[in-house]
Design a protein around this motif. Sequence first.
Motif, PDB file in Angstrom:
ATOM      1  N   THR A  33       0.832  -1.203   0.000  1.00  0.00           N
ATOM      2  CA  THR A  33       0.000   0.000   0.000  1.00  0.00           C
ATOM      3  C   THR A  33       0.868   1.254   0.000  1.00  0.00           C
ATOM      4  O   THR A  33       1.834   1.345   0.759  1.00  0.00           O
ATOM      5  N   ALA A  34       0.522   2.203  -0.852  1.00  0.00           N
ATOM      6  CA  ALA A  34       1.245   3.476  -0.905  1.00  0.00           C
ATOM      7  C   ALA A  34       0.707   4.422   0.167  1.00  0.00           C
ATOM      8  O   ALA A  34      -0.510   4.550   0.353  1.00  0.00           O
ATOM      9  N   LEU A  35       1.617   5.096   0.858  1.00  0.00           N
ATOM     10  CA  LEU A  35       1.254   6.045   1.902  1.00  0.00           C
ATOM     11  C   LEU A  35       1.991   7.357   1.670  1.00  0.00           C
ATOM     12  O   LEU A  35       2.955   7.413   0.906  1.00  0.00           O
ATOM     13  N   ILE A  43       5.542  10.230  -1.301  1.00  0.00           N
ATOM     14  CA  ILE A  43       4.675   9.053  -1.374  1.00  0.00           C
ATOM     15  C   ILE A  43       5.593   7.837  -1.355  1.00  0.00           C
ATOM     16  O   ILE A  43       6.534   7.753  -2.154  1.00  0.00           O
ATOM     17  N   TYR A  44       5.336   6.889  -0.462  1.00  0.00           N
ATOM     18  CA  TYR A  44       6.285   5.793  -0.302  1.00  0.00           C
ATOM     19  C   TYR A  44       5.596   4.443  -0.156  1.00  0.00           C
ATOM     20  O   TYR A  44       4.420   4.349   0.201  1.00  0.00           O
ATOM     21  N   LEU A  52      10.511   2.171  -1.762  1.00  0.00           N
ATOM     22  CA  LEU A  52      10.393   2.828  -3.058  1.00  0.00           C
ATOM     23  C   LEU A  52       9.578   4.089  -2.816  1.00  0.00           C
ATOM     24  O   LEU A  52       8.460   4.014  -2.298  1.00  0.00           O
ATOM     25  N   PHE A  53      10.135   5.251  -3.146  1.00  0.00           N
ATOM     26  CA  PHE A  53       9.410   6.473  -2.829  1.00  0.00           C
ATOM     27  C   PHE A  53       9.525   7.520  -3.929  1.00  0.00           C
ATOM     28  O   PHE A  53      10.463   7.536  -4.724  1.00  0.00           O
ATOM     29  N   ILE A  54       8.507   8.395  -3.951  1.00  0.00           N
ATOM     30  CA  ILE A  54       8.403   9.477  -4.928  1.00  0.00           C
ATOM     31  C   ILE A  54       8.376  10.796  -4.171  1.00  0.00           C
ATOM     32  O   ILE A  54       7.568  10.978  -3.256  1.00  0.00           O
ATOM     33  N   GLU A  55       9.241  11.699  -4.544  1.00  0.00           N
ATOM     34  CA  GLU A  55       9.202  13.061  -4.022  1.00  0.00           C
ATOM     35  C   GLU A  55       8.481  13.913  -5.065  1.00  0.00           C
ATOM     36  O   GLU A  55       9.004  14.166  -6.140  1.00  0.00           O
ATOM     37  N   LYS A  81      11.304  13.321  -7.937  1.00  0.00           N
ATOM     38  CA  LYS A  81      12.305  12.261  -7.875  1.00  0.00           C
ATOM     39  C   LYS A  81      11.668  10.910  -7.541  1.00  0.00           C
ATOM     40  O   LYS A  81      10.656  10.843  -6.831  1.00  0.00           O
ATOM     41  N   VAL A  82      12.291   9.855  -8.051  1.00  0.00           N
ATOM     42  CA  VAL A  82      11.912   8.482  -7.698  1.00  0.00           C
ATOM     43  C   VAL A  82      13.170   7.775  -7.221  1.00  0.00           C
ATOM     44  O   VAL A  82      14.199   7.806  -7.897  1.00  0.00           O
ATOM     45  N   THR A  83      13.084   7.141  -6.056  1.00  0.00           N
ATOM     46  CA  THR A  83      14.255   6.501  -5.454  1.00  0.00           C
ATOM     47  C   THR A  83      13.881   5.146  -4.890  1.00  0.00           C
ATOM     48  O   THR A  83      12.801   4.982  -4.298  1.00  0.00           O
ATOM     49  N   TYR A  84      14.772   4.191  -5.063  1.00  0.00           N
ATOM     50  CA  TYR A  84      14.644   2.870  -4.444  1.00  0.00           C
ATOM     51  C   TYR A  84      15.825   2.666  -3.508  1.00  0.00           C
ATOM     52  O   TYR A  84      16.965   2.984  -3.854  1.00  0.00           O
ATOM     53  N   ARG A  85      15.558   2.142  -2.308  1.00  0.00           N
ATOM     54  CA  ARG A  85      16.620   1.849  -1.355  1.00  0.00           C
ATOM     55  C   ARG A  85      16.423   0.470  -0.740  1.00  0.00           C
ATOM     56  O   ARG A  85      15.294   0.058  -0.462  1.00  0.00           O
ATOM     57  N   GLN A  86      17.555  -0.175  -0.501  1.00  0.00           N
ATOM     58  CA  GLN A  86      17.548  -1.426   0.255  1.00  0.00           C
ATOM     59  C   GLN A  86      18.435  -1.238   1.483  1.00  0.00           C
ATOM     60  O   GLN A  86      19.532  -0.667   1.387  1.00  0.00           O
TER      61      GLN A  86
END
Length: 318
Positions: A33-35, A43-44, A52-55, A81-86
């Motif tokens: 679910t996106a929050l 939005i993440y 995975l998040f969008i600024e 921006k769109v960013t993925y982090r692990q």
Amino acid sequence: MKRILSIVALVFLINACDDGKLQVDNIDFAEVTALKCSSKDVIYKIKNSEILFIEIPTTTFLNDETTAGAPISIPISSTVKVTYRQYNEIVTLGNICPTVPSATPNVIEEWTATSGTIQITSTAIKTTNTTTNATTITGYKHYIVFKDITFQKPNGIQTYGTYIFGNYNITLTALPLSFNIDNGQKSTCSDTVYNFSGSEVLGFTPADFSSLFANEVTTTPRTALIGTSNSLRYQLYNNVVDNAYFCASPTPTTAVLNQQWNAVAGEAGVSGMIEVSTTTYGTGFQHTIHLKKVSLQKGNSTFSLGDDFIFGKIITNP
């Protein structure tokens, strides 16, 4: 010796196939679910040790439906921006939402989108009253897709022609529509008929007031069809309004219009119909106004008042 040379050759071949720029991995947040962060425009989605998040400015997500086949398109840029982090452990919103995110756990890999487009398709979330068939808009569903997005990874690039981010839902407070049918009244300065309820108002301007509201008892209701000559609107203000507000010139600054929904033009025998039934009331006449299968529209969004919504009653005198 031949065995050693074979192994060396195999290693060389593997390295030759990896150009250091493209190594296909897969990130999958389809079931997440996106929050939205409460304190900033992010939005993440969080899945175990991944984010995975969008600024993106929240003003991008309009409280309206998009036109069919025409999603909102926002190019990825230095501000969008769109960013993925692990991470090396399970993460929470504390790793993304605070002004100063938590320092732990540690980021072990990050992908940054360098190009692409964010497409947003918005639809209203509605509930239906199964008794009256009235619908209520309770929010909007924003379906987000990345098109031709390229991520810069530590070991190269990753490109998706289409990547489905998924739905980001916004909840809204439903319109009050808390009208008392006995509060109907004719304007003192025009042929408009009103029903006031605090900061909300229904206004109906008939093409021919004297005919629709004739001082004669009806055996069958008089009818009119909503359109340019029989206009109906719902307005919501930030303060209380009344007949004096609408008759004043210039318009007072004591209340500001927040929303206006206009009735959709009707189709005879099908929708958008107005019925007026008249009875005697003392020395005058009481007219009860029914709205039959009327829908209201703002932008691309619509909702229905149901099969039979009572606008209200007004009193006229001979």
